[in-house]
Design a protein around this motif. Sequence first.
Motif, PDB file in Angstrom:
ATOM      1  N   PHE A   1       0.835  -1.194   0.000  1.00 31.66           N
ATOM      2  CA  PHE A   1       0.000   0.000   0.000  1.00 31.66           C
ATOM      3  C   PHE A   1       0.873   1.249   0.000  1.00 31.66           C
ATOM      4  N   ILE A   2       1.922   1.218   0.831  1.00 30.60           N
ATOM      5  CA  ILE A   2       2.835   2.367   0.899  1.00 30.60           C
ATOM      6  C   ILE A   2       3.530   2.560  -0.432  1.00 30.60           C
ATOM      7  N   THR A   3       3.975   1.418  -1.038  1.00 35.13           N
ATOM      8  CA  THR A   3       4.640   1.498  -2.334  1.00 35.13           C
ATOM      9  C   THR A   3       3.702   2.110  -3.360  1.00 35.13           C
ATOM     10  N   LEU A   4       2.482   1.629  -3.366  1.00 38.33           N
ATOM     11  CA  LEU A   4       1.493   2.153  -4.308  1.00 38.33           C
ATOM     12  C   LEU A   4       1.282   3.643  -4.093  1.00 38.33           C
ATOM     13  N   LEU A   5       1.236   4.012  -2.826  1.00 42.30           N
ATOM     14  CA  LEU A   5       1.020   5.410  -2.490  1.00 42.30           C
ATOM     15  C   LEU A   5       2.165   6.263  -3.026  1.00 42.30           C
ATOM     16  N   LEU A   6       3.392   5.757  -2.788  1.00 43.47           N
ATOM     17  CA  LEU A   6       4.569   6.493  -3.262  1.00 43.47           C
ATOM     18  C   LEU A   6       4.558   6.596  -4.775  1.00 43.47           C
ATOM     19  N   LEU A   7       4.256   5.437  -5.431  1.00 44.70           N
ATOM     20  CA  LEU A   7       4.199   5.432  -6.897  1.00 44.70           C
ATOM     21  C   LEU A   7       3.149   6.411  -7.382  1.00 44.70           C
TER      22      LEU A   7
ATOM     23  N   LEU B   1       4.440   9.861  -7.072  1.00 44.43           N
ATOM     24  CA  LEU B   1       5.438  10.083  -8.120  1.00 44.43           C
ATOM     25  C   LEU B   1       4.733  10.322  -9.440  1.00 44.43           C
ATOM     26  N   GLY B   2       3.748   9.458  -9.720  1.00 45.13           N
ATOM     27  CA  GLY B   2       2.972   9.574 -10.950  1.00 45.13           C
ATOM     28  C   GLY B   2       2.295  10.927 -11.026  1.00 45.13           C
ATOM     29  N   ALA B   3       1.719  11.322  -9.918  1.00 47.53           N
ATOM     30  CA  ALA B   3       1.009  12.592  -9.888  1.00 47.53           C
ATOM     31  C   ALA B   3       1.958  13.738 -10.184  1.00 47.53           C
TER      32      ALA B   3
END
Length: 329
Positions: free
Chosen positions: A241-247, A250-252
């Motif tokens: 979840f944290i990785t997804l959040l970071l990604l 980053l994407g944003a």
Amino acid sequence: MAPSATALALCVALFLTRRTDGEMLEGPTDVRFVAEIAHHLLRWEPGHNPRSDVRYEVEHRVYGTNFSWMATPNCRNISELSCDLTYYTLDPALRYYARVRAVARNHTSPWQRTNSFSPREASLRLSGQSLSLTGNTIHVQLQLLLRAGNLTVKYDDVQKHTRRYWVYVRRAQDNRTYKVLKTTPEFNITNLFWDTEYCISVEPDVASRRIHATRTDEHCVAIGGRDRSAELVLSIVSSSFITLLLLGLLGALLVCTYIKKPVRPPSVLKSFIKQSSLWMEQESLSSGSPDADPIQQLFLCQKEPQQDSTQRRPRSPWAQGHPQDQGWH
Ligand SMILES: *[C@@H]1O[C@H](CO)[C@@H](O)[C@H](O)[C@H]1NC(C)=O
Ligand SMILES: *[C@@H]1O[C@H](CO)[C@@H](O)[C@H](O)[C@H]1NC(C)=O
Ligand SMILES: *[C@@H]1O[C@H](CO)[C@@H](O)[C@H](O)[C@H]1NC(C)=O
Ligand SMILES: *[C@@H]1O[C@H](CO)[C@@H](O)[C@H](O)[C@H]1NC(C)=O
Ligand SMILES: *[C@@H]1O[C@H](CO)[C@@H](O)[C@H](O)[C@H]1NC(C)=O
Ligand SMILES: *[C@@H]1O[C@H](CO)[C@@H](O)[C@H](O)[C@H]1NC(C)=O
């Protein structure tokens, strides 16, 4: 000599009359209720010289009422020294008496009566407890229904007030025991050690008065090892979840920078900006500042909203769209 002889004769005569009086039959002694909730036993002791053929009979009545003594069908002509009166003494709101006499052939002894008895004086007991396990928490449910022959008695009908329960929690490996006080018939025992067996027993109590109580039989339950797989799943889920959040962040960021670059102001504004920047360049040139360029750019960016107010029409297609979107989503 004569007086002593007559005394002896008198003694013998007395002894003989006593023997024949013995035919009158001695009554039972120490007649009392020995009761626990939903099990009201009447007990007594035989007389001093009990005959082998002695039988007993039992009667009962309600205290303070007009009812007369009633025979107890299951305790007529019995040789045992006890009688189960549960069925006849059930109402916790009433008090009862019982009486017993000895019977041998056609001889009967005088009646021996108990003190008055209330079902609320019966010593406390529960039928047991059921345990279930969630992680390292033991969920305890007390069994408050007591069976008495063909009837069921509710513990909380007999003890209506200030019920409480002493819970004994024993660790099986070293017998270390602690006691907790509970007031509800259903509760959790939390924060127990993993990989440990616990044995639970419960002693009912009423806060308002002293009354004898019996502890339930122990029931044991073994808490297993801490569930590593569940923890693993949790940590995987949280880290992903944290990785997804970071990604996502980053994407944003990337999207933002990507959007910022290609978006150009509409041509009318563009020409306006060009004009104004030219105008500002002239300004800056006239002022003669050596590092005017970055400042001018910054100034230009900050100036934009002001130009917006003056040049509303060209900007409107995308400047107005955003606040609306925010408002409705
Ligand atoms: C008691 O019983 C008698 C007859 O058995 C009756 O006449 C009398 O009214 C009763 N008294 C009470 C207080 O119930
Ligand atoms: C009482 O029981 C004994 C044996 O159990 C029997 O011999 C006797 O007849 C019985 N008496 C009555 C009155 O039932
Ligand atoms: C008691 O029984 C005996 C015989 O066993 C009899 O002679 C006597 O009359 C009886 N007494 C009573 C009061 O019934
Ligand atoms: C319950 O048992 C009592 C005697 O112990 C009997 O008199 C009564 O009829 C029984 N009731 C039922 C419903 O079986
Ligand atoms: C725990 O108690 C039981 C009986 O009360 C006894 O047999 C047993 O040896 C005890 N265990 C320890 C570890 O003290
Ligand atoms: C005991 O714990 C369970 C969850 O493990 C919870 O659902 C229940 O409400 C708790 N009961 C009490 C009396 O706290």
